[in-house]
Write a protein that holds these residues in place. Structure first.
Motif, PDB file in Angstrom:
ATOM      1  N   GLY A   1       0.812  -1.220   0.000  1.00 22.04           N
ATOM      2  CA  GLY A   1       0.000   0.000   0.000  1.00 22.04           C
ATOM      3  C   GLY A   1       0.838   1.258   0.000  1.00 22.04           C
ATOM      4  O   GLY A   1       0.297   2.356   0.052  1.00 22.04           O
ATOM      5  N   ASN A   2       2.153   1.114  -0.060  1.00 21.23           N
ATOM      6  CA  ASN A   2       3.045   2.268  -0.012  1.00 21.23           C
ATOM      7  C   ASN A   2       4.172   2.049  -1.016  1.00 21.23           C
ATOM      8  O   ASN A   2       4.851   1.018  -0.964  1.00 21.23           O
ATOM      9  CB  ASN A   2       3.619   2.396   1.409  1.00 21.23           C
TER      10      ASN A   2
ATOM     11  N   THR B   1      -5.641   3.583   2.084  1.00 19.71           N
ATOM     12  CA  THR B   1      -6.136   4.813   1.464  1.00 19.71           C
ATOM     13  C   THR B   1      -5.470   4.926   0.101  1.00 19.71           C
ATOM     14  O   THR B   1      -4.530   4.190  -0.211  1.00 19.71           O
ATOM     15  CB  THR B   1      -5.769   6.041   2.303  1.00 19.71           C
TER      16      THR B   1
ATOM     17  N   GLY C   1      -3.164   6.793  -1.132  1.00 19.46           N
ATOM     18  CA  GLY C   1      -2.027   7.698  -0.984  1.00 19.46           C
ATOM     19  C   GLY C   1      -2.371   8.935  -0.214  1.00 19.46           C
ATOM     20  O   GLY C   1      -2.546   8.894   0.998  1.00 19.46           O
ATOM     21  N   LYS C   2      -2.504  10.027  -0.926  1.00 14.50           N
ATOM     22  CA  LYS C   2      -2.657  11.328  -0.255  1.00 14.50           C
ATOM     23  C   LYS C   2      -4.051  11.526   0.331  1.00 14.50           C
ATOM     24  O   LYS C   2      -4.272  12.432   1.113  1.00 14.50           O
ATOM     25  CB  LYS C   2      -2.349  12.449  -1.247  1.00 14.50           C
TER      26      LYS C   2
ATOM     27  N   SER D   1       2.200  10.172   3.709  1.00 15.93           N
ATOM     28  CA  SER D   1       0.845  10.224   3.171  1.00 15.93           C
ATOM     29  C   SER D   1       0.400   8.851   2.679  1.00 15.93           C
ATOM     30  O   SER D   1      -0.774   8.605   2.498  1.00 15.93           O
ATOM     31  CB  SER D   1       0.778  11.229   2.033  1.00 15.93           C
ATOM     32  N   TYR D   2       1.346   7.953   2.444  1.00 13.17           N
ATOM     33  CA  TYR D   2       0.993   6.620   1.984  1.00 13.17           C
ATOM     34  C   TYR D   2       0.816   5.642   3.135  1.00 13.17           C
ATOM     35  O   TYR D   2       0.493   4.493   2.923  1.00 13.17           O
ATOM     36  CB  TYR D   2       2.072   6.074   1.044  1.00 13.17           C
ATOM     37  N   ALA D   3       1.119   6.142   4.315  1.00 15.16           N
ATOM     38  CA  ALA D   3       1.202   5.193   5.424  1.00 15.16           C
ATOM     39  C   ALA D   3      -0.118   4.508   5.745  1.00 15.16           C
ATOM     40  O   ALA D   3      -0.137   3.385   6.189  1.00 15.16           O
ATOM     41  CB  ALA D   3       1.712   5.901   6.673  1.00 15.16           C
ATOM     42  N   GLY D   4      -1.225   5.148   5.484  1.00 17.68           N
ATOM     43  CA  GLY D   4      -2.514   4.534   5.776  1.00 17.68           C
ATOM     44  C   GLY D   4      -2.757   4.478   7.267  1.00 17.68           C
ATOM     45  O   GLY D   4      -1.948   4.944   8.074  1.00 17.68           O
TER      46      GLY D   4
END
Lengths: 460, 207
Positions: free
Chosen positions: A130-131, A444, A446-447, B18-21
């Motif tokens: 996810g990153n 999510t 990303g931003k 911001s990608y960390a969730g």
């Protein structure tokens, strides 16, 4: 009545009392086959494979217009058939072997990967954690009680954490391990070494003086108790043999299923390689021209996975297809062509704006095609979002998707909002949903601060 | 210039975060306390054993006991299951003890100890890998009558070194002597027991 309890036995039992929760946790493993079984398998195609030529193909007119290279060289047909949701999706003959299983999977198209990076590593990281910079691998989230998180023939990048119980168990390793285990006399209750080790690890685990060794000893204690069960499991595995590629994959899968059924793990990650040594990363035209052969090889492996899932019984009423959710895909799609290259001789580059996946199995509806990509016709009006990223129209891009109405949006957005597209995050959250995973795990885009929407249309 | 650099670094960090969730709630955290000891790992363990009981000319190959040294059937990848440092990684991979890697460690150790026992049947093939003094010590301990405090203490120090709490030695000594008492007619089993218990000691296995 004379008591047979010796003082030492009593003290040993007394000493083990604080470890009762640990026993209890291991005991719950014994009951796991009575739980609702749910496994997960991911088939991964490294390198960024152009899957559009299978199930998101364009008419040959796009080639004659010099928009899209087409080394398959045939007019695609509308994807349809019994139980398949109709739409405008076009497939090539390379897809044909999958038709026998088309109600067992759904195709998710137009998936956006990273909107910031087009490298292999970043998009691989994004898909798996996810990153794009790496993080926690998602597969262990599906495991709860099993001693191992993921069985795999893949070496996960070091940027991914959460991999301590991920076991790199390729076919040779599995064979060697099985052979060595079969030679070992059981180390079980009553064996003096087992009892001495249990006592040693238990006493260190309870000690408050020994810090990190104490915590490590607790894990050793758990490992000691679990290893004899695992030894049994390996001894029950069938023999392997020397087989050709697809049969080898099927045999490997069956052995993984056996370990799953025995309770060793709930997830597996298969790194699929083209059997003919072809590369997916087709930047050069010679490789790109081999795309049909590459896809033919991969389709044969997809069929092997689907066939093995369907034909391997889990119990008297269910196959592994009924108890396993699966995902098959790659880190990104590919461009239609390269700048300034002859359309007959062009290679293809990375395209993170349009990827596609196969999903299926437990809690997934089969026979669907979800999402879509643009540039279906040579004179198609493209969105400002597309033209800003790709002014030379080299790429297909995922179209925006209405997650409430569950259909492709036909408007042409001026600004990019990833929450309005099918992304790798919405895809993985959909898988999380099949496992009823707590939303604290969800990704999510990303931003964005909002959780990426699940694709409800594909959920049972 | 310096300010611009700091600003770029900050922007990069914000981008990463911001990608960390969302964070994962504790109830789902399956890993143990991050302070828990992990395995030393295969190569560090092998090097340690080599330095304590091996000799320079013929090095001890612990990988062979898990099938990692046989030509044609030589998946070195099996060693990764015993804990290794991948190139570029700061933490050990597969270093958290679990059922599978513990099973593998027992296969390795029990095979290694089995080779020790060949010395008791006057088979000298294994002796070339061992320090001569250690070899003589094992030869002496092939006879259960020689399980004296002096020799057992020597065996402990040879394998465990000096950086282990003395209570560990006491525990081990009691276990070995109990085994002898409970198995008075055994042959090499006490030595097998004593060595296995040593090589699987948490202070030797773990960091």
């Amino acid at each position: 009545m004379e008591s047979n309890i010796k003082r030492r036995s009593f003290l040993t039992a007394l000493g083990a009392l604080p470890l009762l929760p640990l026993f209890s946790a291991l005991g719950s493993e014994k009951n796991k086959q009575t739980e609702d079984p749910h496994f997960f398998i991911m088939g991964y195609l490294p390198g960024g494979v152009d899957l559009t030529h299978l199930w998101d193909q364009r008419d040959l007119s796009l080639k004659s217009s010099k928009i899209r290279a087409d080394y398959v060289g045939e007019e695609p047909k509308i994807y349809g058939g019994s139980g398949v949701s109709q739409n405008t999706t076009k497939v090539t003959s390379l897809f044909d072997p999958l038709k026998a299983y088309q109600n067992d999977f759904s195709i998710i198209k137009g998936v956006w990967m990273s909107s910031d990076f087009d490298g292999h590593g970043e998009n691989q990281n994004l898909l798996l954690s996810g990153n794009p910079f790496g993080g926690k691998l998602f597969l262990p989230y599906f495991n709860t009680n099993s001693p191992l998180d993921v069985l795999t023939n893949f070496n996960f990048p070091i940027s991914l954490s959460n991999t301590n119980k991920v076991v790199p168990l390729n076919r040779n390793t599995l064979n060697t391990l099985q052979e060595r285990v079969s030679r070992l006399s059981p180390l079980t209750t009553g064996n003096p070494l087992f009892e001495a080790l249990r006592k040693k690890y238990a006493s260190l685990a309870q000690s408050s003086q020994t810090g990190s060794i104490s915590l490590g000893a607790k894990l050793l204690y758990s490992g000691l108790l679990g290893q004899s069960e695992l030894q049994d499991q390996f001894n029950q595995l069938g023999a392997d043999g020397s087989l050709n590629s697809e049969e080898e994959l099927e045999r490997y899968l069956k052995r993984i299923f056996s370990l799953m059924k025995l309770g060793s793990t709930k997830t597996a990650f298969l790194n699929l390689k083209a059997s003919n040594g072809l590369t997916a990363d087709t930047h050069d035209s010679a490789s790109a021209k081999e795309t049909p052969a590459l896809l033919k090889s991969y389709v044969a492996q997809f069929v092997s996975i689907l066939k093995t899932l369907k034909e391997t019984p889990y119990d008297s009423t269910r196959s592994f297809m009924d108890v396993t959710t699966f995902l098959i895909g790659t880190e990104f799609g590919r461009t239609n062509r390269q700048d300034a290259a002859d359309i007959e001789k062009t290679g293809t580059d990375h395209n993170p704006y349009n990827n596609s996946f196969l999903v299926g199995g437990k809690n997934i509806v089969g026979g669907k095609v979800i999402g879509g990509s643009d540039l279906e016709k040579e004179n198609e009006l493209l969105s400002p979002v597309h033209l800003k990223i790709d002014p030379n129209k080299k790429m297909l891009m995922g179209k925006p998707y209405d997650f409430i109405l569950q259909k492709i949006r036909e408007d042409l957005p001026n600004a990019l909002n990833l929450d309005q597209y099918i992304t790798s995050s919405s895809l993985i959250n959909t898988l999380f949903s099949t496992f009823n995973l707590d939303k604290s795990f969800w990704r999510t885009n990303g931003k964005s601060s909002a959780l990426a929407s699940e694709i409800k249309e594909v959920l049972k | 210039m310096k300010k611009i650099f700091v600003l770029i670094v900050l922007c990069f960090m914000v981008q990463m975060n911001s990608y960390a969730g969302p964070s994962i709630s504790n109830k789902f955290q399956k890993s143990p306390d991050p302070e828990a000891s992990y395995y030393k790992g295969f190569f560090e363990y092998e090097t340690l054993i080599q330095s304590r009981i091996g000799q320079d000319s013929d090095r001890i190959d612990l990988g062979k006991y898990v099938g990692a040294s046989e030509v044609g059937n030589a998946p070195r990848s099996i060693l990764r299951l015993l804990g290794v440092y991948e190139s570029g990684a700061s933490t050990i991979q597969n270093g958290e003890p679990n059922s599978l890697n513990f099973l593998l460690w027992t296969i390795l150790i029990r095979g290694f100890v089995e080779d020790h026992l060949t010395i008791c049947s006057s088979d000298l093939k294994f002796s070339k890998f061992l320090d001569p003094q250690y070899f003589q010590l094992i030869q002496q301990l092939c006879n259960n009558q020689n399980f004296t405090d002096v020799l057992l203490n020597e065996l402990w120090i040879r394998i465990m070194g000096y950086d282990v709490p003395i209570e560990e030695y006491d525990d081990w000594l009691i276990s070995v002597k109990s085994y002898l008492t409970e198995h008075p007619n055994s042959k090499n089993e006490p030595l097998e027991f004593a060595l296995s218990l040593l090589f699987l000691n948490p202070y030797l296995l773990l960091k």
